[in-house]
Design an enzyme around this catalytic site. Structure first.
Site, PDB file in Angstrom:
ATOM      1  CG  ASP A   1     -13.233  21.235 -16.614  1.00 41.68           C
ATOM      2  OD1 ASP A   1     -12.071  21.480 -17.009  1.00 41.68           O
ATOM      3  OD2 ASP A   1     -13.538  21.205 -15.410  1.00 41.68           O
TER       4      ASP A   1
ATOM      5  CD  GLU B   1      -8.508  22.668 -12.816  1.00 44.93           C
ATOM      6  OE1 GLU B   1      -7.910  22.843 -11.725  1.00 44.93           O
ATOM      7  OE2 GLU B   1      -9.351  23.484 -13.263  1.00 44.93           O
ATOM      8  CD  GLU B   2     -12.322  25.327 -13.290  1.00 45.14           C
ATOM      9  OE1 GLU B   2     -12.310  25.450 -12.050  1.00 45.14           O
ATOM     10  OE2 GLU B   2     -11.728  26.095 -14.055  1.00 45.14           O
TER      11      GLU B   2
ATOM     12  CG  HIS C   1     -13.208  30.662 -11.482  1.00 46.90           C
ATOM     13  ND1 HIS C   1     -13.474  29.615 -10.611  1.00 46.90           N
ATOM     14  CD2 HIS C   1     -12.285  30.188 -12.341  1.00 46.90           C
ATOM     15  CE1 HIS C   1     -12.723  28.571 -10.939  1.00 46.90           C
ATOM     16  NE2 HIS C   1     -11.990  28.915 -11.990  1.00 46.90           N
TER      17      HIS C   1
END
Length: 391
Positions: A78, A136-137, A362
């Site tokens: 993702d 996962e995020e 990020h």
């Protein structure tokens, strides 16, 4: 099996895979095109493939021998709701979404490993399961749902890696104790009584109450957690009111709690509850607390970790340095896999400032030195092909 030659032969296609994903990102739980694309890359490799596992997950099994043990390798796929600001040919084509954490590299590596191992099936001493994990995020994450849907059925061990721009290309980093922290979140809604800003005496001001609340939260780590332990309590969002001369009826606070042990995790939660009760009484408001447990702390299996890193410590082509590093306060839902099966997780270095690959994860400018993928592929390949030689 000539691992160096096989990596070299597959490197260009691995880069193409990574760059395609980077151009076509999808956020957590919405990876519908991505999961179809992954399937198309592996469908002709002779694997037993299950689709839509636990949502958008894919589980692909390379069954070598029914008498062998089974190792699972995991990659997440993702992306994040971040706008890609890099000036590169493979820049994200989806406004506001990008692979800012390296999951595109994880997936390209795992597809490449599947291609190599499938072509050399008869040489393998172990069965291999390829876990392509969605989401996962974003809590609750995809790992837990995939496990509930049988992703680890007939699996004995599980390995994974995360690329990192903290560490230079050619390095493998690991931690024996706690690789990642418990990653919990909380929300506090302070309910008061709103009114005109000119007559605060007839209100129950949630802004003043929540200001004091935030101040007291900052004392939890400094005054309630032993300096020999570790904890983080951070406020990430505060919302109250919309008009300059109106005292609102409520204020909302959101934050995160990071701890390594269950004891400290519970102590921090208890202190939050006590502070909310105290503020409620002191300011005649209702401070309602909601804590959501996120991904649990991740602890590697020491024997498996020793096996994986020793494989490349002194005998590798692309791994130049293997070193233990300290724990991280980040969260990672690979921890759910390790809770179910013995396993280990390590960092693969992809930092190279000369290639603009030194920006933190990020971040809108995040990128990797793709040469670093060779390091991760080599480490995981050696972990598989040498599995019968482990102590």
């Amino acid at each position: 099996m000539d691992i160096k030659q096989l990596i070299d032969e597959n490197y260009e296609s691995m880069v193409e895979l990574r760059r395609y994903m980077h151009q076509h990102p999808e956020v957590s739980f919405e990876e519908h095109n991505t999961k179809e694309w992954i399937y198309q890359q592996i469908k002709d490799l002779g694997l037993e493939i299950r689709r839509d596992v636990g949502g958008n997950g894919i589980v692909a099994r390379l069954q070598v021998n029914d008498d062998y043990e089974t190792v699972a390798l995991r990659a997440d796929f993702d992306a994040l709701p971040i706008n890609d600001e890099k000036d590169v040919p493979y820049k994200s084509k989806t406004p506001g979404v990008m692979h800012a954490c390296g999951h595109d590299a994880h997936t390209a590596m795992l597809i490449t490993i599947a291609k190599i191992l499938s072509a050399h099936k008869e040489e393998l001493p172990v069965n291999v399961v390829f876990l392509h994990q969605h989401a996962e995020e974003l809590l609750p994450g995809g790992a837990k749902a995939m496990i509930a849907d049988g992703a680890l059925d007939n699996v004995d061990y599980v390995f994974g890696t995360h690329v990192s721009t903290k560490f230079p290309v050619g390095t493998i980093k690991y931690n024996y104790d706690t690789m990642y922290a418990n990653a919990d979140s909380f929300k506090i809604v302070v309910n008061g009584l709103g009114g005109h800003g000119a007559t605060p005496q007839v209100t129950k001001d949630p802004i003043v109450a929540s200001a004091s609340l935030i101040q007291q939260i900052q004392t939890i780590v400094s005054r309630s957690v032993s300096p020999l332990d570790s904890a983080v309590v951070s406020i990430g969002a505060y919302n109250a009111g919309t008009v300059f001369n109106v005292i609102p009826g409520k204020a909302e606070i959101k934050g995160t709690i990071r701890t390594f042990t269950e004891e400290v995790r519970q102590d921090v939660a208890q202190r939050l509850e006590q502070i909310c009760l105290g503020i409620s009484g002191s300011f005649n408001v209702h401070a309602d607390l909601e804590i959501s447990n996120g991904y649990p702390a991740m602890k590697n299996d020491h024997d498996l970790l020793d096996y994986v890193v020793d494989n490349v410590r002194d005998d590798a082509f692309y791994v130049k340095d293997v070193e233990e590093v300290g724990p991280a306060m980040g969260g990672e839902d690979f921890s759910y896999f390790i809770q179910e099966k013995p396993g280990c997780y390590f960092y693969t270095g992809v930092r190279n400032a000369d290639k603009n690959a030194a920006t933190p994860h990020h971040h809108p400018l995040f990128d990797i030195d793709e040469e670093g993928m060779k390091t991760g592929v080599e480490t995981l390949l050696k972990a598989v092909v040498n599995f019968d030689k482990r102590k």
